[in-house]
Design a protein around this motif. Structure first.
Motif, PDB file in Angstrom:
ATOM      1  N   GLN A  87      14.142   1.412   3.922  1.00 32.56           N
ATOM      2  CA  GLN A  87      12.990   1.317   3.339  1.00 32.56           C
ATOM      3  C   GLN A  87      12.819   0.485   2.008  1.00 32.56           C
ATOM      4  O   GLN A  87      12.051  -0.381   2.028  1.00 32.56           O
ATOM      5  CB  GLN A  87      12.459   2.743   2.789  1.00 32.56           C
ATOM      6  CG  GLN A  87      11.168   3.050   2.208  1.00 32.56           C
ATOM      7  CD  GLN A  87       9.999   2.933   3.370  1.00 32.56           C
ATOM      8  OE1 GLN A  87      10.214   3.341   4.287  1.00 32.56           O
ATOM      9  NE2 GLN A  87       9.230   1.700   2.921  1.00 32.56           N
ATOM     10  N   LEU A  88      13.866   0.366   1.339  1.00 38.23           N
ATOM     11  CA  LEU A  88      14.117  -0.372   0.218  1.00 38.23           C
ATOM     12  C   LEU A  88      13.905  -1.913   0.578  1.00 38.23           C
ATOM     13  O   LEU A  88      13.563  -2.916  -0.180  1.00 38.23           O
ATOM     14  CB  LEU A  88      15.374  -0.199  -0.413  1.00 38.23           C
ATOM     15  CG  LEU A  88      15.336   1.103  -1.193  1.00 38.23           C
ATOM     16  CD1 LEU A  88      16.536   1.759  -1.917  1.00 38.23           C
ATOM     17  CD2 LEU A  88      14.260   1.147  -2.388  1.00 38.23           C
ATOM     18  N   ALA A  89      14.565  -2.085   1.913  1.00 42.58           N
ATOM     19  CA  ALA A  89      14.655  -3.662   2.346  1.00 42.58           C
ATOM     20  C   ALA A  89      13.288  -3.922   2.664  1.00 42.58           C
ATOM     21  O   ALA A  89      12.761  -5.307   2.477  1.00 42.58           O
ATOM     22  CB  ALA A  89      15.675  -3.610   3.608  1.00 42.58           C
ATOM     23  N   LEU A  95       0.864  -1.076  -0.042  1.00 39.05           N
ATOM     24  CA  LEU A  95       0.159  -0.001  -0.025  1.00 39.05           C
ATOM     25  C   LEU A  95       0.885   1.164   0.000  1.00 39.05           C
ATOM     26  O   LEU A  95       0.578   2.361  -0.761  1.00 39.05           O
ATOM     27  CB  LEU A  95      -0.887   0.009   1.325  1.00 39.05           C
ATOM     28  CG  LEU A  95      -2.149  -0.890   1.156  1.00 39.05           C
ATOM     29  CD1 LEU A  95      -2.856  -1.250   2.495  1.00 39.05           C
ATOM     30  CD2 LEU A  95      -3.169  -0.433   0.133  1.00 39.05           C
ATOM     31  N   LEU A  96       1.960   1.409   0.690  1.00 41.17           N
ATOM     32  CA  LEU A  96       2.916   2.333   0.820  1.00 41.17           C
ATOM     33  C   LEU A  96       3.551   2.573  -0.475  1.00 41.17           C
ATOM     34  O   LEU A  96       3.563   3.700  -1.122  1.00 41.17           O
ATOM     35  CB  LEU A  96       4.076   2.138   1.825  1.00 41.17           C
ATOM     36  CG  LEU A  96       4.885   3.257   2.289  1.00 41.17           C
ATOM     37  CD1 LEU A  96       5.447   3.058   3.609  1.00 41.17           C
ATOM     38  CD2 LEU A  96       5.982   3.358   0.981  1.00 41.17           C
ATOM     39  N   ALA A  97       4.083   1.643  -1.081  1.00 46.43           N
ATOM     40  CA  ALA A  97       4.534   2.024  -2.483  1.00 46.43           C
ATOM     41  C   ALA A  97       3.540   2.144  -3.520  1.00 46.43           C
ATOM     42  O   ALA A  97       4.179   3.003  -4.691  1.00 46.43           O
ATOM     43  CB  ALA A  97       5.027   0.324  -2.982  1.00 46.43           C
ATOM     44  N   ASN A  98       2.474   1.914  -3.365  1.00 44.67           N
ATOM     45  CA  ASN A  98       1.107   2.497  -4.554  1.00 44.67           C
ATOM     46  C   ASN A  98       0.321   3.606  -4.201  1.00 44.67           C
ATOM     47  O   ASN A  98      -0.686   3.923  -5.024  1.00 44.67           O
ATOM     48  CB  ASN A  98       0.417   1.045  -4.902  1.00 44.67           C
ATOM     49  CG  ASN A  98       1.314   0.025  -5.407  1.00 44.67           C
ATOM     50  OD1 ASN A  98       2.079   0.096  -6.428  1.00 44.67           O
ATOM     51  ND2 ASN A  98       1.307  -1.128  -4.804  1.00 44.67           N
ATOM     52  N   THR A  99       0.395   4.257  -2.866  1.00 41.36           N
ATOM     53  CA  THR A  99      -0.456   5.107  -2.526  1.00 41.36           C
ATOM     54  C   THR A  99       0.418   6.407  -2.266  1.00 41.36           C
ATOM     55  O   THR A  99       1.070   6.429  -1.201  1.00 41.36           O
ATOM     56  CB  THR A  99      -1.243   4.751  -1.125  1.00 41.36           C
ATOM     57  OG1 THR A  99      -1.508   3.523  -1.268  1.00 41.36           O
ATOM     58  CG2 THR A  99      -2.157   5.698  -0.798  1.00 41.36           C
ATOM     59  N   PRO A 100       0.131   7.445  -3.108  1.00 44.67           N
ATOM     60  CA  PRO A 100       0.841   8.671  -3.016  1.00 44.67           C
ATOM     61  C   PRO A 100       0.700   9.306  -1.658  1.00 44.67           C
ATOM     62  O   PRO A 100       1.945   9.688  -0.784  1.00 44.67           O
ATOM     63  CB  PRO A 100       0.237   9.794  -4.067  1.00 44.67           C
ATOM     64  CG  PRO A 100      -0.384   8.744  -5.091  1.00 44.67           C
ATOM     65  CD  PRO A 100      -0.866   7.538  -4.201  1.00 44.67           C
TER      66      PRO A 100
END
Length: 217
Positions: free
Chosen positions: A176-178, A125-130
């Motif tokens: 964050q990337l991990a 959700l974080l990756a896809n929600t501005p």
């Protein structure tokens, strides 16, 4: 009340406060899980606070007591986690390479609790929600303010604060990337293993001794 009585009273007060904090944390986690499930099915923007409250069996006002915004239900209570990472960083040896200390502080946070399926959904959700990404950036800024002064004190030479800020922001990106890689990792590797991967090159570039990089990786 005598001193002994005062001490007993203080202990009882502290225990009661600790139990209330545990109950509050459990309620927040339950509410977050309910919200994440709804977001995953219906979309973040489509779900209202009232729907979350109804699904959780509480009032909308109660939801706002636990979370200031819907975004916080996805990324968690970042101030408390930031303080945990700060304290873990403070506990690291002063003569340890800075990037090693930062890596260890994030790893301590990850080991604090189990890896849960809900957390993977939250990361997607974080990756896809501005709006959630924007709130997460606020988290990074809060954490940076907590950790930068500690790192700056461990650096020698000029412009220590600026250099510390660079190192802290680089470490936050690695962390964050991990987490994001873990959410969609086909091999289902643990977060700590992916964290070691995202930190490896950073630590080598920062000048950590190769044997230290290998040991934590």
């Amino acid at each position: 009340m005598n001193q002994a009585g005062d001490h007993v009273h203080d202990q009882a007060h502290n225990r009661a406060g600790g139990l209330r904090a545990i109950a509050r944390d459990a309620a927040r986690q339950r509410l977050s899980d309910v919200a994440v499930d709804l977001f995953a099915v219906h979309g973040f923007e489509s779900v209202t606070i009232e729907q979350i409250a109804e699904e959780a069996g509480i009032s909308a006002r109660s939801v706002h007591r636990y979370f200031a915004a819907k975004e916080d239900m996805v990324i968690g209570l970042f101030e408390a986690n930031g303080e945990f990472v700060r304290d873990a960083l403070l506990d690291r040896p002063l003569d340890e390479p800075v990037m090693t200390s930062l890596h260890a502080a994030y790893a301590a946070l990850i080991r604090r609790g189990p890896e849960r399926a809900h957390d993977k959904v939250a990361m997607r959700l974080l990756a896809n929600t501005p709006s959630v990404r924007a709130r997460n950036l606020e988290k990074h800024l809060v954490w940076s303010e907590l950790m930068t002064p500690i790192v700056a004190e461990r650096l020698e030479g000029a412009d220590a604060h600026l250099r510390a800020r660079v190192l802290v922001h680089a470490s936050l990106s690695a962390f964050q990337l991990a987490l994001m890689a873990w959410a969609d990792d086909p091999e289902e590797r643990p977060i700590t293993q992916l964290l070691a991967l995202t930190f490896r090159d950073l630590r080598e570039q920062a000048g950590d001794p190769p044997e230290t990089v290998r040991a934590m990786g």
